[in-house]
Design a protein around this motif. Structure first.
Motif, PDB file in Angstrom:
ATOM      1  N   PHE A 149       1.862  -0.686   0.943  1.00 27.59           N
ATOM      2  CA  PHE A 149       0.693   0.073   1.386  1.00 27.59           C
ATOM      3  C   PHE A 149      -0.542  -0.487   0.688  1.00 27.59           C
ATOM      4  CE2 PHE A 149       4.146   2.835   2.482  1.00 27.59           C
ATOM      5  CZ  PHE A 149       3.767   3.343   3.707  1.00 27.59           C
ATOM      6  N   GLU A 150      -1.657  -0.296   1.301  1.00 28.28           N
ATOM      7  CA  GLU A 150      -2.911  -0.877   0.800  1.00 28.28           C
ATOM      8  C   GLU A 150      -3.204  -0.353  -0.617  1.00 28.28           C
ATOM      9  OE1 GLU A 150      -4.021  -3.255   2.594  1.00 28.28           O
ATOM     10  OE2 GLU A 150      -5.552  -3.682   1.072  1.00 28.28           O
ATOM     11  N   ASP A 151      -2.983   0.922  -0.812  1.00 27.94           N
ATOM     12  CA  ASP A 151      -3.211   1.502  -2.138  1.00 27.94           C
ATOM     13  C   ASP A 151      -2.354   2.761  -2.288  1.00 27.94           C
ATOM     14  OD1 ASP A 151      -4.560   3.439  -0.631  1.00 27.94           O
ATOM     15  OD2 ASP A 151      -6.505   2.506  -0.994  1.00 27.94           O
ATOM     16  N   PHE A 152      -2.335   3.330  -3.482  1.00 27.42           N
ATOM     17  CA  PHE A 152      -1.488   4.485  -3.763  1.00 27.42           C
ATOM     18  C   PHE A 152      -1.867   5.668  -2.872  1.00 27.42           C
ATOM     19  CE2 PHE A 152      -0.337   8.253  -6.362  1.00 27.42           C
ATOM     20  CZ  PHE A 152       1.015   8.005  -6.484  1.00 27.42           C
ATOM     21  N   GLU A 193       2.160   0.064 -11.609  1.00 25.92           N
ATOM     22  CA  GLU A 193       3.603  -0.111 -11.657  1.00 25.92           C
ATOM     23  C   GLU A 193       4.053  -1.227 -10.722  1.00 25.92           C
ATOM     24  OE1 GLU A 193       6.443   3.279 -12.238  1.00 25.92           O
ATOM     25  OE2 GLU A 193       7.232   2.588 -10.309  1.00 25.92           O
ATOM     26  N   THR A 194       3.416  -1.299  -9.561  1.00 29.04           N
ATOM     27  CA  THR A 194       3.750  -2.376  -8.618  1.00 29.04           C
ATOM     28  C   THR A 194       3.498  -3.734  -9.268  1.00 29.04           C
ATOM     29  OG1 THR A 194       3.180  -0.971  -6.727  1.00 29.04           O
ATOM     30  CG2 THR A 194       3.210  -3.348  -6.346  1.00 29.04           C
ATOM     31  N   ALA A 195       2.373  -3.873  -9.941  1.00 31.22           N
ATOM     32  CA  ALA A 195       2.014  -5.161 -10.557  1.00 31.22           C
ATOM     33  C   ALA A 195       2.985  -5.526 -11.676  1.00 31.22           C
ATOM     34  CB  ALA A 195       0.585  -5.106 -11.090  1.00 31.22           C
ATOM     35  N   VAL A 196       3.375  -4.534 -12.489  1.00 35.04           N
ATOM     36  CA  VAL A 196       4.273  -4.821 -13.611  1.00 35.04           C
ATOM     37  C   VAL A 196       5.690  -5.113 -13.127  1.00 35.04           C
ATOM     38  CG1 VAL A 196       5.428  -3.778 -15.609  1.00 35.04           C
ATOM     39  CG2 VAL A 196       2.943  -3.594 -15.352  1.00 35.04           C
ATOM     40  N   ASN A 197       6.149  -4.316 -12.171  1.00 40.46           N
ATOM     41  CA  ASN A 197       7.537  -4.462 -11.731  1.00 40.46           C
ATOM     42  C   ASN A 197       7.771  -5.698 -10.882  1.00 40.46           C
ATOM     43  OD1 ASN A 197       8.268  -2.252 -13.102  1.00 40.46           O
ATOM     44  ND2 ASN A 197       8.664  -0.944 -11.329  1.00 40.46           N
ATOM     45  N   LEU A 198       6.743  -6.164 -10.225  1.00 44.73           N
ATOM     46  CA  LEU A 198       6.909  -7.328  -9.361  1.00 44.73           C
ATOM     47  C   LEU A 198       6.269  -8.540  -9.991  1.00 44.73           C
ATOM     48  CD1 LEU A 198       6.221  -5.784  -5.857  1.00 44.73           C
ATOM     49  CD2 LEU A 198       8.414  -6.372  -6.892  1.00 44.73           C
ATOM     50  N   ALA A 199       7.057  -9.264 -10.780  1.00 43.71           N
ATOM     51  CA  ALA A 199       6.522 -10.464 -11.398  1.00 43.71           C
ATOM     52  C   ALA A 199       6.076 -11.442 -10.310  1.00 43.71           C
ATOM     53  CB  ALA A 199       7.587 -11.102 -12.283  1.00 43.71           C
ATOM     54  N   GLY A 223       4.477  -9.549   0.373  1.00 44.82           N
ATOM     55  CA  GLY A 223       4.036 -10.163   1.617  1.00 44.82           C
ATOM     56  C   GLY A 223       2.917 -11.158   1.403  1.00 44.82           C
ATOM     57  N   GLY A 224       2.696 -11.540   0.165  1.00 51.86           N
ATOM     58  CA  GLY A 224       1.674 -12.535  -0.111  1.00 51.86           C
ATOM     59  C   GLY A 224       0.281 -11.957  -0.203  1.00 51.86           C
ATOM     60  N   GLY A 225       0.100 -10.686   0.226  1.00 52.23           N
ATOM     61  CA  GLY A 225      -1.218 -10.078   0.146  1.00 52.23           C
ATOM     62  C   GLY A 225      -1.569  -9.775  -1.299  1.00 52.23           C
ATOM     63  N   SER A 226      -2.826  -9.725  -1.594  1.00 50.22           N
ATOM     64  CA  SER A 226      -3.198  -9.406  -2.970  1.00 50.22           C
ATOM     65  C   SER A 226      -3.247  -7.891  -3.115  1.00 50.22           C
ATOM     66  CB  SER A 226      -4.544 -10.017  -3.317  1.00 50.22           C
ATOM     67  OG  SER A 226      -5.543  -9.418  -2.525  1.00 50.22           O
ATOM     68  N   GLY A 227      -2.899  -7.399  -4.291  1.00 53.59           N
ATOM     69  CA  GLY A 227      -2.927  -5.963  -4.556  1.00 53.59           C
ATOM     70  C   GLY A 227      -1.905  -5.233  -3.713  1.00 53.59           C
ATOM     71  N   GLY A 228      -2.190  -3.984  -3.472  1.00 58.18           N
ATOM     72  CA  GLY A 228      -1.266  -3.174  -2.691  1.00 58.18           C
ATOM     73  C   GLY A 228      -0.228  -2.506  -3.575  1.00 58.18           C
TER      74      GLY A 228
END
Lengths: 521, 521
Positions: free
Chosen positions: B286-289, B316-322, B328-333
Motif C-alpha cells: 500500500f502507498e502508506d500506512f 517496520e516495512t523498511a526494517v523488515n525488508l532488507a 515491487g521495486g517502488g520506493s516507500g510504501g
C-alpha cells in the motif's frame, strides 16, 4: 415494511399489545383447543386493590433526585409496572395480585440521576427494580421485598455514532424500533430483532443477554456490545476501550447478564452495520427434524450462514402451518426459515439443497416475517379461552441437542399429562453457533383450577430435564427469579459465591433487584 | 512445513530457543545497530547464587500431594522457572538476579492434585505462581512475595474430542505444537498461532487472553473457549454448558484473563475446525500506512476476511525488508501480509485491489510465514550486542487508531531520546475486528548503563500515552505486574474492588499469584 417502520407499541402488562386493539383467535384455533380439553373459565380478570405505599421521607429523597414530576405513586402507573410477560405473570395479573407491585415508579433523566438515585436508595435501604421494556418472562421484575421501580424510559437518546468504527452509543431506555429508526436516519442498523422487539429496550437487551431472530447474521446482543456504563449504589463502572482486550477478565461480560443485581446499565456502545438495501425470507422443507438439524449445523460450522436461520420440529410445523400445501404438498416434513439481509446467497441455498432441503420459495418466509412478533399477542386471547400457553428455552452443544430436546419434551408432556392436561409441545431451533444451538419449546394445554401451580410443576420438570441432559437453563430469556435455583445449580456454589462477592462490592446494602439472579442473603 | 510439524522446543529463560543452537545476527544488522549508537557491553551474563528455600514442613505437604518425584528444589529447575520473556526479564536474568526465583517447582499430574495443592498452599499460607509455557512478557511470573511455582506440564492430554459439536477438551499443559499435532491426528486444527506458539500452552493462552496470528480467521483464544475448569484454593468451578447462554454473566469471560489470580485453569474446551488442505500467504503493498489501514478496515467491516491479516507501517516495512525489490521495486510504501487457510479467496483480493493495494505475490508471504516465530529469538543476540529491543501493544476503535499510534510512537521516541538513546520505533496491525484493531510496537535503541530502568521509563511514557489516547493497556500480552497499575486506572477503582472481591471469595488467603493482575492488599 421493515422493522424501523414499526411505531413504538405501548405494552400494557397483562395484555400484550394495545388493549384498544385486542387480538382475536381464529375460529379454527378455538376448535383445535377444544381437542385439548380447553374450556373458557367461569371468571374473568380481577381489578387490583391498592395498599399503603412509600413514607413521606422516602418520597422526599426520591423527589429530591429526579423532581416531583418524575416520581409516580398512582395505582395505574404502579400496576402497569408490575411483573413481566410470562404466562404466570399474566395469570397473577388477571387475579389482581398486587404482591409484586412497586411502591413508586421513578423516572430519572440522566446517568447522573440514576447514579444519585441508587446511592440514595442504598443509604435509605430502599430496594430498586430496574425497568426498561418490562418484557421479562422469567420473573425479572419481582423483587423479594417491597421496592420502587426505576424506569429508564427517559434515557432515550442516540448519544453518539462513530461511522469509522461502526459503533453507536445508545441509552438504556431506547426501545427496539426507536433504536432502528434512529440508526436508519444515518443508514445503519443494529440488527437485533428479538420477539420482544416492539417493547424491550437497550438496557434490558444488555442486562438479560437478549438474542434476536437475526442472530445467525448479526450475533447475540452480548456479542454486539463493545462498551457499557453501569451505575451502581457505590459509583459508576465504564468498560470498553477496544473491541477486545487482554487486560484482565472481560468486565463487559460480567455486567451483561447481571440483570440489575449489580446496578443499572445506563448506556451501551454497540456495533452497528449498514442498513441492508434488500431482505429475503424463504421457507425450506426437510424430511424430518433430524435431517434439518444436520443441514443447519452444516451451515453453522462451514457457512455461509444466512441472517435468519430457524428450524421447526414436526409438531411446530404442523401447528403453525394450517395449510399443508405450504410444505410443497408433501405429507409431514419440517419447515425451516432462511433469511438474508442484503443479497440472496445462492451458496447457502446450495448447502441446504445438498443436505436434503427443498426450497419452498418466499411464501412461507414472508408469512413468518409478517407474523414474527405476533405470537405473544395470542397469549391473552388464549388465556381468555382457558388455554395455558407458555414457552421455555435452552441451548447446548450439537451432539447433545437431540437428547436434550427429547428429555425436555418428555418431561413437560409427562408433568402436564399427570396433572390431567395432556399438552401439545412444539419446538424450534432459532439460534445457531459453530458448536451448538438453542432449543425453544412451546407448551399448550388446558388450564387446571390453579394454572400458576400447574405450570410451575411442568417448568420444574423441564428445568430438571435440562440440567440432567447438560443444557443451560436459558439461552436468551435470562434468570430472573424463575430460574434462580436452577442457575445456582448450573454454575455451582463457588461461582455463586464469586458473584455474590461482586454484588456485595457494588451493592453493599443489597438494594439492587433483591432475589433476582442471586438469592438475597 | 506446517505448525504441527514443529517439534516442541524447550525454552530456557534468558535465551529464547535452544541454547545449543544460538541464533546469530546477520552482519548487516550489526552494522545498522551501530548507527543507533549500540555498543557491546563490557560484561556478560552473571550466574545466579542460590538462597535458602522451603522449610521441611512445606516440602512435606507438597510431597504429600504430588509425590517426591514431582517436587523440585534444585537451582537449575528453579532458575529455569524464574520470570518470563520480556526484555527486562532477560536483562535481570543476565544479571543473575534471583529475587523472583521460586522456592520449589511442583508438577501436579491431575486436576485433583492441582485442587489439593491449592487448598494445602492456602491453609499453609504459601504463595503459588501457576506456570504453563512461561512465556509471559508482562511480568506474569513475578509474585510479590516468596512463592512456589506450579508447573502444569504433566497435564498434557487431549481429553476428549466431540466431532459433531467440533469441540476438544485439552489440558492446560498442552503446548501449541502438541495441541496441533494431537488435533491433526483427527483431522482438526485449533488455529491458534501466537508468536509464543512454540513455548506457550493452553492454560496460559486462556489465563492471559492470547491472540494468534490467524485471528482474522479463527478469532482470539478467548473466542475459541466454550468451557473451562478452574481449580481454586476453595474448590473447582466448571463453566460452559452451551456455546452461549443467558444464564447470568459469562463466567468463562471472568476466568479468561484472570492470570492465575483466582486459581489455575486445568483444562479448556475449545472450538476446533477441520484442518485446511492448503494455505496461501501473500504480500500486498500500500502507498502508506493510512491507506493500508483503510483497506484492512474495509475487509474487517465488510469482508471477506482472510485468515491472517497484518499491516506494517513504513518504518517496520523498511526494517523488515532488507531488499526493497520485494515491494515491487517502488520506493516507500508499506507491506501487508494476507493469508488464507483453505482456498484462496479472490474476493478478498478484489477488496484490497479496489482500496489501492498492489499484489506482490507469494514471495513476501512465504518470507513472513517462515520467519513468523523468529523475532523473539533475535533478542538474545541483540542484547549481546548492547541493543535494547522490546515490544508493546494496545488496541482501540478504528477512529482512534491513527491518533493512538502517533501518541505511543511519540512517547517512546521522546522518552528514549531524552535518555540519550534515540530509538527506531516500528508498528504493525495484526488483529482486526469490525469496530477496531490492535497496534503492536517494537522499539530498538542502544542500552544505557541501566537498561531495565531505561525501558521502564519508556514503557511508562507509552502506557500514559495509551491511556490518554483511549486505548487498552494490552490487546494480547496481558496485565501481569508490568501493567497492573495502568490496568487499575483503565477499569477504575470500583471494578478493581469487584475483582478483588472475586479473588477474596475464591482465594481468601491471597496465595494465588500475589501482586499479579491485582495488588495483593
Amino acid at each position: 415494511m421493515t422493522e424501523s417502520d414499526l411505531s413504538v407499541v405501548h405494552l400494557t402488562p397483562g395484555r400484550w399489545g394495545d388493549p384498544a386493539h385486542p387480538v382475536e383467535l381464529p375460529a379454527a384455533a378455538v376448535g383445535a383447543l377444544q381437542h385439548l380439553g380447553v374450556r373458557r373459565p367461569a371468571t374473568g380478570p380481577v381489578d387490583p386493590v391498592d395498599r399503603p405505599g412509600l413514607t413521606d421521607e422516602q418520597l422526599g429523597f426520591l423527589t429530591e433526585v429526579v423532581g416531583a414530576d418524575h416520581v409516580k405513586t398512582d395505582l395505574e402507573t404502579r400496576w402497569g409496572h408490575t411483573r413481566g410477560y410470562s404466562t404466570p405473570d399474566l395469570l397473577r395479573h388477571r387475579a389482581g395480585d398486587t404482591t409484586d407491585m412497586p411502591d413508586a415508579v421513578v423516572y430519572p433523566g440522566s446517568h447522573a440521576e440514576v447514579q444519585a438515585l441508587l446511592a440514595a436508595c442504598s443509604s435509605h435501604h430502599l430496594a430498586v427494580v430496574p425497568y426498561s421494556g418490562g418484557t421479562s418472562v422469567v420473573g425479572g421484575l419481582a423483587a423479594e421485598r417491597r421496592f420502587i421501580t426505576v424506569d429508564v424510559q427517559r434515557l432515550d437518546q442516540l448519544v453518539a455514532i462513530d461511522e469509522v468504527s461502526r459503533t453507536a452509543t445508545l441509552q438504556a431506555g431506547v426501545r427496539g424500533p426507536a433504536a432502528e429508526a434512529l440508526l436508519a436516519e444515518r443508514g445503519y442498523t443494529l440488527g437485533h430483532f428479538p420477539q420482544s422487539y416492539e417493547g424491550a429496550s437497550i438496557g434490558g437487551y444488555a442486562a438479560a443477554r437478549s438474542s434476536g431472530q437475526s442472530s445467525a447474521g448479526y450475533g447475540r446482543f452480548d456479542q454486539m456490545v463493545v462498551g457499557l456504563t453501569l451505575a451502581t449504589p457505590r459509583g459508576t463502572i465504564e468498560t470498553g476501550r477496544a473491541p477486545m482486550s487482554a487486560a484482565g477478565p472481560d468486565l463487559r461480560q460480567l455486567v451483561l447478564g447481571s440483570e440489575g443485581a449489580f446496578g443499572i446499565i445506563t448506556s451501551v456502545v454497540v456495533r452497528i452495520r449498514p442498513r441492508p438495501a434488500e431482505r429475503h425470507f424463504e421457507g425450506w422443507r426437510f424430511e424430518d427434524f433430524s435431517s434439518g438439524l444436520t443441514a443447519i449445523r452444516r451451515l453453522a460450522q462451514n457457512g455461509p450462514l444466512p441472517t435468519v436461520l430457524r428450524l421447526s420440529d414436526e409438531a411446530e410445523t404442523a401447528v403453525n402451518l394450517a395449510d399443508p400445501d405450504v410444505l410443497g404438498g408433501g405429507s409431514g416434513g419440517v419447515l425451516a426459515i432462511v433469511g438474508f439481509d442484503g443479497p440472496y446467497n445462492a451458496k447457502t441455498a446450495d448447502v441446504l439443497t445438498a443436505t436434503g432441503g427443498q426450497n419452498l420459495g418466499e411464501g412461507p418466509g414472508e408469512l413468518w416475517r409478517v407474523g414474527r412478533y405476533r405470537a405473544p399477542y395470542l397469549r391473552d386471547p388464549l388465556l381468555d379461552e382457558g388455554a395455558l400457553v407458555e414457552t421455555l428455552e435452552t441451548a447446548g452443544f450439537w451432539s447433545k441437542l437431540p437428547q436434550l430436546k427429547a428429555a425436555v419434551t418428555e418431561a413437560v408432556v409427562k408433568s402436564l399429562t399427570d396433572q390431567g392436561t395432556p399438552p401439545l409441545v412444539l419446538c424450534h431451533v432459532s439460534h445457531v453457533y459453530e458448536t451448538g444451538a438453542s432449543l425453544y419449546f412451546t407448551a399448550i394445554c388446558a388450564q387446571t383450577d390453579d394454572p400458576v401451580a400447574q405450570w410451575r410443576m411442568a417448568k420444574a420438570a423441564a428445568s430438571a430435564a435440562i440440567a440432567a441432559a447438560g443444557g443451560t437453563i436459558s439461552h436468551h430469556h435470562g434468570v430472573g427469579t424463575d430460574h434462580r435455583d436452577a442457575y445456582a445449580a448450573e454454575i455451582g456454589p463457588l461461582a455463586v459465591e464469586a458473584l455474590q462477592a461482586v454484588k456485595k462490592a457494588l451493592d453493599p446494602d443489597g438494594v439492587m433487584n433483591p432475589g433476582i439472579l442471586l438469592t438475597s442473603s
